[in-house]
Design a protein around this motif. Structure first.
Motif: not given
Length: 173
Positions: A126-134
């Motif tokens: 499960i990955t929590f990240t920023s929309e910028i990275a996506v």
């Protein structure tokens, strides 16, 4: 405070510490990957998820809700899992916070007496990240607010949650 509340809080803190880690050796640093297996052998990188349809997570989760891996789930502003509700996140799911600071920070709060069930695997973290990275940009600390668990344990040092004083622990003794 009852001894059982202290023990449960310690257990929850320990389990979160053991299952969540920042893997700086991955291609996407500054992201949190949740594994239930061996964090030294995390399997395939989850990628950016840019080819998946995006859905915005409701800001108020008041009933049991499941986030599945068929979408990139966007946190836009404050998302609260309220008491009595359970947020289930399936293995392989990507959750991305919109960029913002101050009142525009995107973050997830699991309030006291609510639950989060997130059990990733080595091959489907499960990955929590920023929309910028996506979106293919460089992920970096501070691009979104993160995940906060508000529990029932407290001591003389615990006050309201610093980012939003509406959230306080369940006990103050």
């Amino acid at each position: 405070m009852k001894l059982s509340h202290i023990a449960l809080s310690t257990l929850l803190t320990s389990s979160m510490t053991l299952t969540g880690c920042i893997d700086q050796g991955k291609d996407y640093p500054n992201q949190v990957y949740i594994y239930s297996g061996d964090p030294e052998d995390p399997g395939d990188d989850p990628g950016t998820g840019s080819d998946l349809e995006r859905k915005t997570i409701p800001n108020d989760i008041t009933s049991d809700t499941t986030l599945d891996a068929n979408f990139v789930w966007i946190i836009d502003g404050l998302v609260t899992v309220h008491a009595g509700a359970t947020l289930t996140i399936e293995p392989g799911t990507i959750i991305a916070g919109k960029a913002g600071t101050g009142d525009n920070t995107s973050y997830l709060v699991v309030d006291k007496d609510a639950q989060i069930r997130a059990i990733g695997t080595a091959t489907s973290p499960i990955t929590f990240t920023s929309e910028i990275a996506v979106d293919g940009g460089t992920g970096a600390a501070g691009q979104w607010g993160g995940v906060t668990l508000i529990g029932n344990a407290a001591n003389s040092e615990v006050t309201a949650y610093e980012a939003n004083t509406a959230f306080v622990p369940g006990y103050n003794d």
